[in-house]
Write an enzyme that holds these catalytic residues in place. Structure first.
Site, PDB file in Angstrom:
ATOM      1  CE1 TYR A 134      48.272  78.784  29.724  1.00 31.63           C
ATOM      2  CE2 TYR A 134      48.729  76.840  28.334  1.00 31.63           C
ATOM      3  CZ  TYR A 134      48.143  77.964  28.453  1.00 31.63           C
ATOM      4  OH  TYR A 134      47.155  78.318  27.637  1.00 31.63           O
TER       5      TYR A 134
ATOM      6  CB  SER B 253      45.346  75.161  27.433  1.00 32.23           C
ATOM      7  OG  SER B 253      46.389  74.946  26.444  1.00 32.23           O
TER       8      SER B 253
END
Length: 246
Positions: A155, A141
């Site tokens: 995250y 990501s």
């Protein structure tokens, strides 16, 4: 027919990868954790388009489930590729307000899940183990670079681990016929952007990428399938941003 395992294949980017992978000639093992209806919908769409697919339930954070997934998927055909798409964003908000169970679950799924799946894939693909080679694509990501302060620091940290996993494993198995790469999506228009009690992040960030819009799951899938393909035969250890320049 060669098999592609897609973890988290029931929705979002994973489902788009599963559909496109079937179009490119793979038999697709669609892994899901709990949403059987969504997984079956992905499988049905593949069947309706003339492809081969089957849904397989399993928690990627559980070693027994991962081993069972890889063993069961072999009935579709020999493993050729793995896409590690399963992941969660975890607790939303500041790190100092997050509960430990949510933090732990984020790391277990995003990091340990990808590591376990990579391990099982290498056991089957590597020439060291009698395999004939293959390819792995991990889903990172852009959060790993941006940090996601005030939203998803844990995250982001878990996706930073994916970058390191990809680079290290790629170098470890490069001479064994296995290519390992990663895609780092940016702001992609999937249901992962909907935060319970907060709303859609797209309302706030839709025009933030330099390209001026969010990306789609299908655009991300195209990059992933390229990395799996022979067209990327000299590409390993790469971390490809699919982020509209963000």
């Amino acid at each position: 027919m060669a098999t592609l395992i897609v973890t988290g294949g029931s929705r979002g980017i994973g489902a788009a990868v599963a559909r496109l992978g079937a179009q490119r000639g793979y038999a697709v093992a669609v892994n899901y954790a709990s949403n059987a209806a969504a997984a079956e919908a992905t499988v049905r769409a593949i069947h309706d388009a003339g492809g081969v697919a089957e849904a397989f339930q399993g928690d990627v954070a559980a070693e027994a489930d991962v081993c069972a997934l890889f063993e069961a998927a072999e009935r579709l055909g020999p493993l050729a590729a793995l896409v590690n798409s399963a992941g969660i964003v975890g607790p939303y908000g500041r790190l100092d307000e997050a509960d430990v169970d949510g933090l732990r679950r984020t790391v277990e799924i995003n990091v340990m899940g990808s590591i376990l799946c990579c391990r099982e894939a290498v056991k089957r693909l590597s020439t060291r183990h009698g395999g004939t080679g293959g390819a792995i694509v991990n889903l990172g990501s852009m959060a790993a670079e941006l940090g996601s302060p005030g939203e998803f620091v844990t995250y982001a940290a878990s996706k930073g681990a994916i970058d390191s996993l990809t680079i290290g494993l790629a170098r470890e198995v490069a001479k064994e016929g296995v290519r390992v790469n990663a895609v780092r999506p940016g702001l992609i228009d999937t249901d992962i952007q909907m935060i319970p009690g907060v709303g859609s992040r797209l309302d706030k960030f839709a025009t933030s990428p330099p390209i001026g819009r969010p990306g789609t799951a299908e655009e991300t899938a195209e990059a992933i399938l390229w990395l799996l393909s022979d067209a990327a035969s000299y590409v390993t250890g790469a971390v490809l941003n699919v982020s509209g320049g963000r």
